[in-house]
Design a protein around this motif. Sequence first.
Motif, PDB file in Angstrom:
ATOM      1  N   GLU A  98       0.801  -6.527  14.367  1.00 23.36           N
ATOM      2  CA  GLU A  98      -0.784  -6.197  14.907  1.00 23.36           C
ATOM      3  C   GLU A  98      -1.411  -5.132  13.807  1.00 23.36           C
ATOM      4  OE1 GLU A  98      -2.696  -4.226  18.805  1.00 23.36           O
ATOM      5  OE2 GLU A  98      -0.671  -4.625  18.614  1.00 23.36           O
ATOM      6  N   ALA A  99      -0.261  -4.335  13.273  1.00 26.11           N
ATOM      7  CA  ALA A  99      -0.685  -3.148  12.534  1.00 26.11           C
ATOM      8  C   ALA A  99      -1.221  -3.871  11.259  1.00 26.11           C
ATOM      9  CB  ALA A  99       0.497  -2.137  12.209  1.00 26.11           C
ATOM     10  N   THR A 100      -0.719  -4.754  10.666  1.00 27.52           N
ATOM     11  CA  THR A 100      -1.068  -5.395   9.356  1.00 27.52           C
ATOM     12  C   THR A 100      -2.640  -6.168   9.667  1.00 27.52           C
ATOM     13  OG1 THR A 100      -0.258  -7.453   9.930  1.00 27.52           O
ATOM     14  CG2 THR A 100       1.280  -6.089   8.650  1.00 27.52           C
ATOM     15  N   THR A 101      -3.022  -6.202  10.769  1.00 26.24           N
ATOM     16  CA  THR A 101      -4.480  -7.109  11.165  1.00 26.24           C
ATOM     17  C   THR A 101      -5.536  -5.757  11.106  1.00 26.24           C
ATOM     18  OG1 THR A 101      -4.304  -6.713  13.451  1.00 26.24           O
ATOM     19  CG2 THR A 101      -3.395  -8.839  12.099  1.00 26.24           C
ATOM     20  N   VAL A 102      -5.221  -4.495  11.108  1.00 29.89           N
ATOM     21  CA  VAL A 102      -6.175  -3.598  11.166  1.00 29.89           C
ATOM     22  C   VAL A 102      -7.037  -3.388   9.816  1.00 29.89           C
ATOM     23  CG1 VAL A 102      -6.502  -0.999  11.195  1.00 29.89           C
ATOM     24  CG2 VAL A 102      -4.841  -1.901  12.846  1.00 29.89           C
ATOM     25  N   PRO A 103      -8.285  -3.300   9.929  1.00 29.82           N
ATOM     26  CA  PRO A 103      -8.746  -3.242   8.486  1.00 29.82           C
ATOM     27  C   PRO A 103      -8.475  -2.103   7.737  1.00 29.82           C
ATOM     28  CG  PRO A 103     -10.436  -3.869  10.466  1.00 29.82           C
ATOM     29  CD  PRO A 103      -9.059  -3.429  10.954  1.00 29.82           C
ATOM     30  N   VAL A 128       2.939   2.844   8.062  1.00 26.55           N
ATOM     31  CA  VAL A 128       1.726   1.785   7.857  1.00 26.55           C
ATOM     32  C   VAL A 128       1.071   2.422   6.562  1.00 26.55           C
ATOM     33  CG1 VAL A 128      -0.384   1.068   8.647  1.00 26.55           C
ATOM     34  CG2 VAL A 128       1.311   1.457  10.289  1.00 26.55           C
ATOM     35  N   GLN A 129       0.713   1.630   5.619  1.00 30.27           N
ATOM     36  CA  GLN A 129       0.021   1.981   4.295  1.00 30.27           C
ATOM     37  C   GLN A 129      -1.324   1.598   4.620  1.00 30.27           C
ATOM     38  OE1 GLN A 129       1.470   4.114   1.772  1.00 30.27           O
ATOM     39  NE2 GLN A 129      -0.853   4.140   1.402  1.00 30.27           N
ATOM     40  N   PHE A 130      -2.485   2.259   4.150  1.00 29.39           N
ATOM     41  CA  PHE A 130      -3.803   2.191   4.101  1.00 29.39           C
ATOM     42  C   PHE A 130      -4.132   1.891   2.520  1.00 29.39           C
ATOM     43  CE2 PHE A 130      -3.627   3.176   8.310  1.00 29.39           C
ATOM     44  CZ  PHE A 130      -4.527   2.630   9.067  1.00 29.39           C
ATOM     45  N   ASN A 131      -5.247   1.115   2.296  1.00 26.80           N
ATOM     46  CA  ASN A 131      -5.673   1.122   0.906  1.00 26.80           C
ATOM     47  C   ASN A 131      -6.454   2.091   0.472  1.00 26.80           C
ATOM     48  OD1 ASN A 131      -7.728   0.140   2.098  1.00 26.80           O
ATOM     49  ND2 ASN A 131      -7.463  -2.091   1.344  1.00 26.80           N
ATOM     50  N   GLU A 132      -6.936   3.015   1.132  1.00 39.12           N
ATOM     51  CA  GLU A 132      -7.823   4.136   1.008  1.00 39.12           C
ATOM     52  C   GLU A 132      -7.209   5.272   1.352  1.00 39.12           C
ATOM     53  OE1 GLU A 132     -10.508   3.861  -0.733  1.00 39.12           O
ATOM     54  OE2 GLU A 132     -10.891   1.717  -0.940  1.00 39.12           O
ATOM     55  N   GLY A 133      -7.690   6.470   0.834  1.00 44.53           N
ATOM     56  CA  GLY A 133      -7.305   7.721   1.429  1.00 44.53           C
ATOM     57  C   GLY A 133      -7.839   7.983   2.535  1.00 44.53           C
ATOM     58  N   THR A 138     -12.649   4.408   7.795  1.00 48.35           N
ATOM     59  CA  THR A 138     -13.717   4.879   8.657  1.00 48.35           C
ATOM     60  C   THR A 138     -13.385   4.956  10.193  1.00 48.35           C
ATOM     61  OG1 THR A 138     -13.823   2.433   9.232  1.00 48.35           O
ATOM     62  CG2 THR A 138     -14.880   2.913   7.091  1.00 48.35           C
ATOM     63  N   ASP A 139     -14.333   5.549  10.982  1.00 54.74           N
ATOM     64  CA  ASP A 139     -13.941   5.697  12.346  1.00 54.74           C
ATOM     65  C   ASP A 139     -13.638   4.298  13.255  1.00 54.74           C
ATOM     66  OD1 ASP A 139     -14.666   8.399  11.925  1.00 54.74           O
ATOM     67  OD2 ASP A 139     -16.680   8.081  12.789  1.00 54.74           O
ATOM     68  N   GLU A 140     -14.164   3.053  12.496  1.00 53.16           N
ATOM     69  CA  GLU A 140     -13.692   1.978  13.371  1.00 53.16           C
ATOM     70  C   GLU A 140     -12.357   1.582  12.539  1.00 53.16           C
ATOM     71  OE1 GLU A 140     -16.643   2.650  11.599  1.00 53.16           O
ATOM     72  OE2 GLU A 140     -18.197   2.468  13.072  1.00 53.16           O
ATOM     73  N   GLN A 141     -11.912   1.657  11.588  1.00 53.08           N
ATOM     74  CA  GLN A 141     -10.459   1.637  11.093  1.00 53.08           C
ATOM     75  C   GLN A 141      -9.684   2.509  12.049  1.00 53.08           C
ATOM     76  OE1 GLN A 141     -11.195   2.234   7.084  1.00 53.08           O
ATOM     77  NE2 GLN A 141     -10.609   0.341   6.490  1.00 53.08           N
ATOM     78  N   ARG A 142      -9.986   3.631  12.242  1.00 53.27           N
ATOM     79  CA  ARG A 142      -8.886   4.637  12.935  1.00 53.27           C
ATOM     80  C   ARG A 142      -9.135   4.319  14.192  1.00 53.27           C
ATOM     81  NH1 ARG A 142     -11.686   8.619  10.739  1.00 53.27           N
ATOM     82  NH2 ARG A 142     -10.428   9.035   9.216  1.00 53.27           N
ATOM     83  N   GLU A 143      -9.948   3.914  14.840  1.00 49.45           N
ATOM     84  CA  GLU A 143     -10.167   3.412  16.453  1.00 49.45           C
ATOM     85  C   GLU A 143      -9.242   2.284  16.406  1.00 49.45           C
ATOM     86  OE1 GLU A 143     -14.100   3.113  17.489  1.00 49.45           O
ATOM     87  OE2 GLU A 143     -14.384   5.208  17.225  1.00 49.45           O
ATOM     88  N   ALA A 144      -9.162   1.352  15.748  1.00 48.24           N
ATOM     89  CA  ALA A 144      -8.339   0.159  15.555  1.00 48.24           C
ATOM     90  C   ALA A 144      -6.840   0.639  15.572  1.00 48.24           C
ATOM     91  CB  ALA A 144      -8.897  -0.924  14.676  1.00 48.24           C
ATOM     92  N   TYR A 145      -6.487   1.487  14.716  1.00 47.02           N
ATOM     93  CA  TYR A 145      -5.329   1.718  14.487  1.00 47.02           C
ATOM     94  C   TYR A 145      -4.759   2.328  15.722  1.00 47.02           C
ATOM     95  CZ  TYR A 145      -1.404   4.665  12.645  1.00 47.02           C
ATOM     96  OH  TYR A 145      -0.161   5.492  12.205  1.00 47.02           O
TER      97      TYR A 145
END
Length: 750
Positions: A98-103, A128-133, A138-145
């Motif tokens: 599920e974590a890999t599906t987070v934008p 979990v490794q994000f591709n951006e710092g 974004t807030d949307e990515q953070r909320e999904a996480y």
Amino acid sequence: MATLLYRLGRGSMRRRRLVAAIWLVVLVGLGLAAATLRGPTASNFTMPGTESQRALDLLDEQFPAAAGATGTIAVKAPAPGQLGTPEGQAVIQSITQEATTVPGVLAAIDPFQVGSVTPDGQYALIQVQFNEGADQVTDEQREAYERLGTEAQAQGWQVAPGGEVLNTEPEVGSTEAIGVAVALIVLVVTFGSLVAAGMTMLNALIGVGVGMAGLFALSGVIELTSTAPILALMLGLAVGIDYSLFITSRYRQNLLDGMPADEAIGRAVGTAGSAVTFAGATVVIALAGLAVVNIPFLTVMGLAAAGTVTVAVLVAITLQPALLGFAGRRVLPRRLRSSVPVALTADDLPDDAARHSDVTTHRAAPEAATVAGEDTSAFGFRWARLVTRFRIPVILVGLLGLGLLALPAPDMRLALPDAGTAPVGSAARVSNDLITEGFGPGFTGRLAVVVAGDDAAATAAAVPQVTALVQRTDNVLAVAPPQLSPDGRTALLGVIPQTGPTDPATETMVHDIRAAVGGIQGADVLLTGVTAIGIDISEKLSDALPIYLALVVGLSILLLMLVFRSVLVPVKAALGFLLTVAATFGITVAVFQQGHLADLVGLDTPGPLISFLPILLIGILFGLAMDYEVFLVSRMREDFVHGDTAQQATINGMGHGARVVTAAALIMTSVFGGFIFLDDPVIKSMGFALAIGVAIDAFVVRMTIVPAVMSLLGKVAWWLPRWLDRALPNVDIEGEKLRAKLDDKVGAGA
């Protein structure tokens, strides 16, 4: 200076519609620029030149896939051993998938593959490794996480996403309005007029709006830390209200003395405006002086706050006279308006006369109505007489009290904030507590050792040596197997301490590791990680603190020597500032580090102070302390120069200035205090320290110890060697030359 500001004040009043329109255009223009050009704020703190930062730069180059933000999902099974069952493993794999599906997520690592599972089979960590710092997430990515694991939680599992990806900008909400509301109440009580209070507040809010809009407009090209706008807002509000208060108060007094409106405004800006300009300049210089520490994020914070203070000064000496021109006599309480004679203003004069007149004339008015004497039975005069009468006991009690408050200061510890001090119930705190519960505090502050050799063979030879040395270091719990860069020249080793990120034992361990691996031949060995970065920043700031303090104290002595034409008065002011700083440090350490009365400020978990708080506090309090010093002592000097005894001049200075300085200090304390109600512990500590510092400096040092010392020194306080008197330029803060010039013109029938 006073003459120039006198003309500026009268000119702003005469052309008030134009001045108001210009500031409105500036506000709207910068607001539009901020809306379109605003960039993200940074939640990380970097320190170029330190070992930890060099290691991070090397990692960004050699391990680009790991350059983005990281997250750690802590998982707790309902019962021990459950992670070893097929059902438990399926839950972990489901959360990982599920974590890999987070934008924005690059990868999520199964804890069973890397051994991130406790021996009892109840806790696991998913990396979990994000591709951006973190600043680009974004807030949307953070909320999904943060929503990860909802199905598992419904089955009784605890799932707590955490990590640096949750670092967000502190939100400024309704709690700060409490300070503004208290400030407005103080203004109404001080002025006895809703018009005067509302106009002063409006002027300050316009200045804050312009300053903040300009700051956010620049954030697209300048990286701002998340605390920089908050600091700018704090100072912009506080000094904006105070500076407008001082000018409005002097204008009201000039009206009561029978001056025409534009003359009253001109003299108010020429005298109180001179003090405002000087006080603002000291704040700006102190904040801009943070650049000498050579720490980029601190330099940006200082310059951002200095910019808002500069705007506050400009608004006070231009827009405030214009607004006072619109209000006229309505700035006075109704009961006093009838005692003020109707006077000719520039609007009543022919155009030629308005342009060339320096002094307007009165319409006929009863002589008795033109002077409103100062009530010497007011509290300020009574307090001054009491303090000067018992000056020695007052000085001793003041010094003893501040000394006791400063006792905790030597125990001050500095660090960068970590999730362990985040508000209870926040996502970051829940994750941190769950990791600590299952794996130990060291897992919340893991370190990284970077081994960089000239070639792959050198790196391969150095890695076993480094691993052995690190494993033998006290307080090291584990060292992870090395990860190699594609070319094999750089290796990354994870280090897990036994203690938490802000524990003194962890700091000792960092120094021990660096000392142990310093002799490795054929490769550079660098230690980094959030914990190491925090230690490096704290140490560099601690080393810079004495230098900056000496710079600020020396600057205060020089500036006040220019203003007061005295040697002892500046020295006394500087010593008083040191007392304020020591007592403020002591109280802040007692509350935020030692936890005394922490519940009163809503602090969940005591801990070390944020690294940059002491040096920032010194810079800000220096400027604010000089505000009150100038407004009180300049009147003392004025009366002494005009023939009063040193004792009477001290009483007069306190009597005339106590009410305004009290109001100003209450306002500034209220504005700073409003930030205590924020959840963010960094902003909370900044607001608390500034509020306490202002209260101590204004009420204990400037309004109690200073008049007692001035009374004790007598006329010796105003001694200045003749050669130094000739060498120092006369900045005329009190407007002596201006008054002499205007009196000459009146005497000549101008």
